[in-house]
Structure formats: C-alpha cells, structure tokens
Design a protein around this motif. Structure first.
Motif, PDB file in Angstrom:
ATOM      1  N   LYS A   1       0.803  -1.216   0.000  1.00 59.14           N
ATOM      2  CA  LYS A   1       0.000   0.000   0.000  1.00 59.14           C
ATOM      3  C   LYS A   1       0.842   1.275   0.000  1.00 59.14           C
ATOM      4  N   THR A   2       2.047   1.207   0.557  1.00 52.84           N
ATOM      5  CA  THR A   2       2.884   2.400   0.657  1.00 52.84           C
ATOM      6  C   THR A   2       4.283   2.119   0.106  1.00 52.84           C
ATOM      7  N   PHE A   3       5.016   3.206  -0.179  1.00 52.29           N
ATOM      8  CA  PHE A   3       6.389   3.078  -0.665  1.00 52.29           C
ATOM      9  C   PHE A   3       7.292   2.486   0.413  1.00 52.29           C
ATOM     10  N   ALA A   4       6.985   2.758   1.674  1.00 56.10           N
ATOM     11  CA  ALA A   4       7.816   2.245   2.764  1.00 56.10           C
ATOM     12  C   ALA A   4       7.816   0.726   2.800  1.00 56.10           C
ATOM     13  N   GLU A   5       6.725   0.127   2.345  1.00 53.76           N
ATOM     14  CA  GLU A   5       6.615  -1.332   2.362  1.00 53.76           C
ATOM     15  C   GLU A   5       7.439  -1.998   1.256  1.00 53.76           C
ATOM     16  N   LEU A   6       8.020  -1.198   0.394  1.00 58.38           N
ATOM     17  CA  LEU A   6       8.851  -1.767  -0.677  1.00 58.38           C
ATOM     18  C   LEU A   6      10.102  -2.445  -0.138  1.00 58.38           C
ATOM     19  N   SER A   7      10.417  -2.182   1.105  1.00 56.66           N
ATOM     20  CA  SER A   7      11.563  -2.869   1.712  1.00 56.66           C
ATOM     21  C   SER A   7      11.361  -4.378   1.742  1.00 56.66           C
ATOM     22  N   VAL A   8      10.087  -4.785   1.662  1.00 57.71           N
ATOM     23  CA  VAL A   8       9.782  -6.218   1.635  1.00 57.71           C
ATOM     24  C   VAL A   8      10.336  -6.864   0.368  1.00 57.71           C
ATOM     25  N   VAL A   9      10.333  -6.117  -0.734  1.00 58.00           N
ATOM     26  CA  VAL A   9      10.792  -6.661  -2.021  1.00 58.00           C
ATOM     27  C   VAL A   9      12.179  -6.118  -2.370  1.00 58.00           C
ATOM     28  N   ARG A  10      12.930  -5.734  -1.359  1.00 61.16           N
ATOM     29  CA  ARG A  10      14.273  -5.181  -1.589  1.00 61.16           C
ATOM     30  C   ARG A  10      15.174  -6.177  -2.317  1.00 61.16           C
ATOM     31  N   ALA A  11      15.151  -7.431  -1.878  1.00 59.51           N
ATOM     32  CA  ALA A  11      15.994  -8.452  -2.519  1.00 59.51           C
ATOM     33  C   ALA A  11      15.592  -8.667  -3.971  1.00 59.51           C
ATOM     34  N   LEU A  12      14.284  -8.668  -4.237  1.00 63.71           N
ATOM     35  CA  LEU A  12      13.814  -8.829  -5.614  1.00 63.71           C
ATOM     36  C   LEU A  12      14.258  -7.663  -6.487  1.00 63.71           C
ATOM     37  N   THR A  13      14.198  -6.459  -5.947  1.00 68.43           N
ATOM     38  CA  THR A  13      14.616  -5.282  -6.700  1.00 68.43           C
ATOM     39  C   THR A  13      16.089  -5.361  -7.072  1.00 68.43           C
ATOM     40  N   ILE A  14      16.905  -5.758  -6.113  1.00 63.91           N
ATOM     41  CA  ILE A  14      18.346  -5.880  -6.379  1.00 63.91           C
ATOM     42  C   ILE A  14      18.610  -6.949  -7.432  1.00 63.91           C
ATOM     43  N   ASN A  15      17.985  -8.116  -7.279  1.00 62.63           N
ATOM     44  CA  ASN A  15      18.242  -9.229  -8.196  1.00 62.63           C
ATOM     45  C   ASN A  15      17.765  -8.936  -9.616  1.00 62.63           C
ATOM     46  N   LYS A  16      16.598  -8.315  -9.746  1.00 67.66           N
ATOM     47  CA  LYS A  16      16.094  -8.060 -11.105  1.00 67.66           C
ATOM     48  C   LYS A  16      16.975  -7.044 -11.824  1.00 67.66           C
TER      49      LYS A  16
END
Length: 347
Positions: free
Chosen positions: A147-162
C-alpha cells in the motif's frame, strides 16, 4: 523534513521523470512511423514485435501519466497520498517487463542469426532473460499487495536481483555482439566501416541500458526516500524500445555504406610471386581496385612492389608495376556477403 521538501523530492522528481518519458515516447513514435514507412518488406513477425513493443510503451506512458495525475490532481491537498502506491504505479511493472523481455529477445535473435544460428551461444542469455522476466513478474505480484512506498523494503531483494540480471543480460548481449561483428571483419574497407558502426551501436546501447539499471539500483539503496530510483525504472523501458527501433532504422544508412560507388580493398597480408617479362620473379603486396560492389566487378589493376628492386633502391623509391587484367573479373560470390548477414540479419 518539511512537507515542501518531501514533495520536491518525491512528486517533483516523479513529474520530471514522467515528462522525460513522454519525450522519449515521442521519439519512439517517430521511429516507429519511420520504420513502418521504410521497411515494409520486413517479415510480419518483426513488424508484430515492433507493434507490441510500441503498444506496451504507449500503455506504460498512459499508466505513469495517470499516476502523476492521481498524486498531483486527484489527491491534491492530501499529504498522506505522497507515501501511497497508486494502482497504476504497480500495473506499469508488468508492462515494463513485456517491453524489456521483447527487446532483449530481439537482440538475442540477432546474435543467433549472425553467429550462424549456433544455439549454444544464446542459451546463457536466454536463461538470463528468463530469470529477469520471472523476477519482474514476482516483483509486480508482490507489489500489488503493498500500500505504501515504505513497504517496498519487503521486495528489496527482488529489486536488487532483477536489476542485476538486467545488467548482466545487457552486458552479455553487447559483448557477444561486438565479438561476432569484430570476427566478421574482412579486408573490405566499406564493410569494416559498417561493422565498426554496428559495434558502436551495440556498445552504446548496452552501456546506456546498463547505466540506467545500475543508477536505479544505487538510488533505490541510497536515496529510497526520493523518487530518483523510480524515474530510472520508468526510463529504462523507453531506452530499450528506442534502442531496438534505432537499430532497425539504421539499416538504410548501413546499406548506403556497403553500396558505395567505389571500394578500395587493400589485402595487406596477401603476398604473391609474379613473373613479369624482363624482371624475373618477385613478390609484393597486392592492392585491388574494385568498382561496383553490387554487380559483377572487374579488377582493373593489380599493383605490387618488387622487393628485389626496392633493395637496389636505398633511397626508398619503390618501383611499382601494373599488370593489366582487363579480362579478369571478380564475381559477387567472391566478396563476403556481409550485407545480407549484418544489414538484413532478421530476414
């Protein structure tokens, strides 16, 4: 941090990113128009790929434009909206993934064609593209639940890997393309000019896309409180689509380089021994002067230097002899068919 500073670092930067994307979309529109007007003989599957990429590009522009409209207009005065993820902001992830995977597959197919359809060369790149696309899809699915940008930390590993897989794929494509093009060089001056131009295109494309992905990754890790990383993510799709269209539209220019009126070929590494009346046998370097690459071409003269006479002439004034070969001909099959392999690699 004040509200004005927060807005400048988030919505302000995001607005600039949407404007930049709109400008690049306009360039891709012009390139698509030029492509369909000048390359009508291209295979249908290639025209379909260009159409799908352009439609995805357009859809992405619509989605991010609506997102900035939602933040600045529909949510005007709502400070809490700055931290929220809009629905269209998440949807554009899937559209972006389609653009990237199609363009990367286009370049891999090009490498496969130029390599003589050697499948083992492209297997690692196909694996990288598949992993990158899968990470984009998983990232998008998980982002739908946030729901928020702050919650993007949950997908931090996915962001780095992609981002890492995207960079690895771009670098692999550029390196392999440069190697194949470099090995295709011959003694033909114009074909080498064309291949050098293609190598430059490949390097620039790979560097630009990789730089955008790396910048997006670094800013996501370091400047997550701003929207810089999001702008980089927006821009990378435009860079991919414009890169593909630029390569396709450059074929007329490359063909004009190949089809010049005169072609001077210097076979520096080729030596021969020729017996000329009154001069005995001697060797030298051959220089061919070829006219009209497209048609059956006549070799007008063979010029060589007598090493024996050069030794007798210490002042450096080399004697040159011309052997008339008016009946000699060089058929089109003798020249490497670089044009059909590089200028039209997708036929």
């Amino acid at each position: 941090m004040s509200n004005s500073t927060s807005i400048n670092n988030t919505l302000g930067i995001l607005l600039i990113g949407v404007i930049l994307c709109a400008a690049l979309w306009g360039i891709s529109l012009l390139q698509a128009y030029h492509y369909y007007n000048h390359y009508r003989s291209d295979p249908r599957w290639l025209k379909l790929v260009v159409a799908v990429v352009f439609v995805a590009d357009t859809t992405h522009q619509v989605l991010i434009s609506y997102s900035i409209h939602w933040y600045l207009v529909q949510s005007f005065g709502n400070v809490d909206a700055i931290s929220q993820l809009s629905g269209t902001m998440v949807t554009e992830i899937f559209v972006q993934a389609v653009t990237i995977v199609l363009v990367q597959c286009f370049f891999v197919h090009r490498i496969w064609t130029l390599s003589g359809r050697k499948t083992y060369i492209i297997v690692p790149m196909v694996a990288l593209i598949s992993c990158s696309f899968a990470l984009y899809i998983v990232f998008g699915i998980k982002a739908c639940k946030l729901k928020t940008f702050a919650e993007l930390s949950v997908v931090r590993a996915l962001t780095i890997n992609k981002n890492i897989f995207t960079v690895l794929t771009d670098i692999s494509i550029s390196v392999l393309m440069c190697i194949i093009l470099h090995r295709s060089k011959t003694g033909l001056h114009r074909s080498n000019m064309m291949l050098n131009r293609l190598i430059t295109y490949s390097v620039n494309t790979g560097l630009l896309n990789s730089a955008c992905a790396v910048t997006g990754l670094v800013t996501f890790l370091v400047l997550r409180q701003t929207s810089v990383w999001l702008v980089m993510f927006f821009l990378i799709g435009r860079l991919y689509s414009n890169a593909m269209l630029a390569v396709l539209n450059a074929r007329h220019e490359l063909r004009s380089i190949m089809n010049g009126d005169d072609l001077s070929v210097c076979l520096k590494d080729l030596q021969t021994r020729i017996a000329a009346p009154g001069h005995g046998a001697f060797s030298g370097q051959i220089v061919l002067s070829v006219h009209g690459v497209n048609d059956a071409s006549c070799v007008s003269a063979v010029r060589f230097t007598s090493f024996t006479e050069a030794q007798q002439n210490p002042l450096g004034s080399e004697s040159q002899h011309a052997v008339s070969t008016s009946e000699s001909s060089l058929s089109e099959e003798t020249l490497p068919d670089v044009s059909s392999q590089v200028v039209e690699p997708l036929q």
